[in-house]
Scaffold this active site. Structure first.
Site, PDB file in Angstrom:
ATOM      1  CB  SER A   1      39.605 -15.406  32.185  1.00  0.00           C
ATOM      2  OG  SER A   1      38.619 -15.143  31.188  1.00  0.00           O
TER       3      SER A   1
ATOM      4  CB  CYS B   1      41.026 -11.414  24.441  1.00  0.00           C
ATOM      5  SG  CYS B   1      41.657 -12.919  25.414  1.00  0.00           S
TER       6      CYS B   1
HETATM    7  O1  LIG Z   1      39.128 -11.960  28.344  1.00  0.00           O
HETATM    8  C1  LIG Z   1      40.019 -12.851  28.473  1.00  0.00           C
HETATM    9  O2  LIG Z   1      41.205 -13.171  28.936  1.00  0.00           O
HETATM   10  C2  LIG Z   1      39.022 -14.275  28.133  1.00  0.00           C
HETATM   11  N1  LIG Z   1      37.855 -14.242  27.292  1.00  0.00           N
HETATM   12  C3  LIG Z   1      37.513 -15.430  26.761  1.00  0.00           C
HETATM   13  C4  LIG Z   1      38.930 -16.147  26.637  1.00  0.00           C
HETATM   14  C5  LIG Z   1      39.864 -15.644  27.579  1.00  0.00           C
HETATM   15  O3  LIG Z   1      39.725 -16.414  28.836  1.00  0.00           O
END
Ligand SMILES: O=C(O)[C@H]1NCC[C@@H]1O
Length: 360
Positions: free
Chosen positions: A91, A258
């Protein structure tokens, strides 16, 4: 008074996405790899994730990261990523939060102007470069795991929407990617409810006909995230830029651009000849925050051509918390209610009851 749990947690967000970090109160678990440790928590200790992410302690738009000893000898630390409906293999926003907390609390010494950190994740080793000044981690740039396209322009029939075209790509999580305009929507807060509704419908429809499996780890499978994309434009500085809205299960937006979604999108763009190695891609969230990203190299994963993506963003500590569990608390694993937690339901069936896990 004794507590069943007493956790030291540092509140943090990365470009608007909450990624709190557990720095104390949870012991290590068996596992030769971080993925094995993920599985251990998933099968033996999932009450920790429920306790922290369900109400009254948690909320839908929130993640919690657990710092553990690494398995990879090259790593400075390991961490697991707990999200509302899963443990994410990797993530981006959570990598930025975990790095920011590790450095600004001194768990890993800050070196100025640049600190290099290696983090062991369930998706593999992620190396990080943090720009630091005056004890502040000013930015975190992480070299994500190889990202690749599984399907381009896959047709899927979605109840209530019709036949649409989707891309399927891995960026540390498995993504469905959809051009928002292709379903009559735009990446904007005014479309928020419909984007989330459509996002969950499309994920259900794709799940019904396609199961993605990572060629090097069959435990990385299935979809919990969908990225609605807005068109790419070339900006005055000559950089390509675009917005996206990632719908995270059970149905809410990622408040950051993200990181894993950015990596999945770069794999799609490269496959389509829309982004070359080294080209800067500025990816923005539905709240306007930004990750600056690029393809740092090419690779192969199983039968798939892959990109080696790099993403940069910022994190901020928001709180220092001691989170406890009183043995008499009626909500040992918290609860969810449909007014705050989208209730997953199939078309035409009655909505599922609110899920209360209070001790009777
Ligand atoms: O930036 C990301 O990759 C994360 N943000 C929330 C969902 C993903 O895991």
């Amino acid at each position: 008074m004794h507590f069943k749990r007493s956790l030291t947690i540092v509140g943090c967000h990365a470009e608007g996405e909450v990624g709190d970090v557990i720095t104390g109160g949870v012991l290590d678990v068996p596992g030769k790899t971080m993925f094995e440790k993920l599985r251990y928590f998933e099968t033996q200790k999932d009450d920790l994730r429920q306790f922290l992410l369900n109400e009254p302690r948690g909320r839908a738009p929130m993640n919690v990261n657990l710092i553990l000893p690494p398995c990879d000898p090259r790593a400075d630390a390991g961490f697991l990523i707990m999200e509302s409906d899963e443990y994410a293999p990797m993530s981006g926003s959570n990598t930025i939060c975990t790095t920011t907390v590790l450095l600004e609390t001194g768990m890993i010494p800050i070196k100025e102007p640049v600190t290099e950190v290696a983090l062991d994740t369930a998706a593999g080793l992620v190396t990080v470069t943090a720009e630091c000044e005056g004890g502040k981690c000013k930015s975190v740039e992480f070299n994500n795991v190889p990202s690749f396209v599984l399907e381009l322009d896959m047709k899927v029939d979605v109840p209530g929407i019709g036949e649409i075209s989707v891309d399927i790509a891995y960026g540390g999580m498995m993504y469905v990617l959809v051009d928002a305009a292709s379903v009559g929507l735009e990446v904007h807060n005014r479309c928020a409810r419909q984007l989330v509704d459509y996002g969950e419908r499309i994920k259900r429809a794709v799940r019904a006909v396609y199961t993605p499996v990572h060629p090097e780890n069959d435990g990385i499978t299935g979809f919990s995230v969908l990225a609605f994309t807005a068109p790419v434009a070339v900006e005055e500085d000559g950089c390509k830029a675009a917005s996206n809205a990632v719908v995270v299960s059970p149905g809410r937006f990622d408040r950051s651009p993200c990181g894993t979604g950015t990596c999945a999108r770069m794999a799609v763009m490269q496959a389509r000849g829309e982004l070359k190695e080294g080209e800067i891609f500025k990816h923005r969230s539905i709240i306007g925050t930004e990750f600056v990203s690029r393809i740092r190299g090419l690779a192969t994963v199983g039968k798939y051509p892959a990109v080696l993506p790099t993403v940069k963003g910022r994190g901020w500590i928001t709180a220092f918390k001691q989170v406890v569990l009183d043995p008499s608390d009626p909500f040992q694993e918290g609860y969810r209610l449909g007014d705050q937690w989208p209730v997953a339901h199939d078309e035409g069936h009655r909505e599922s009851d609110a899920t209360f896990s209070a001790n009777k």
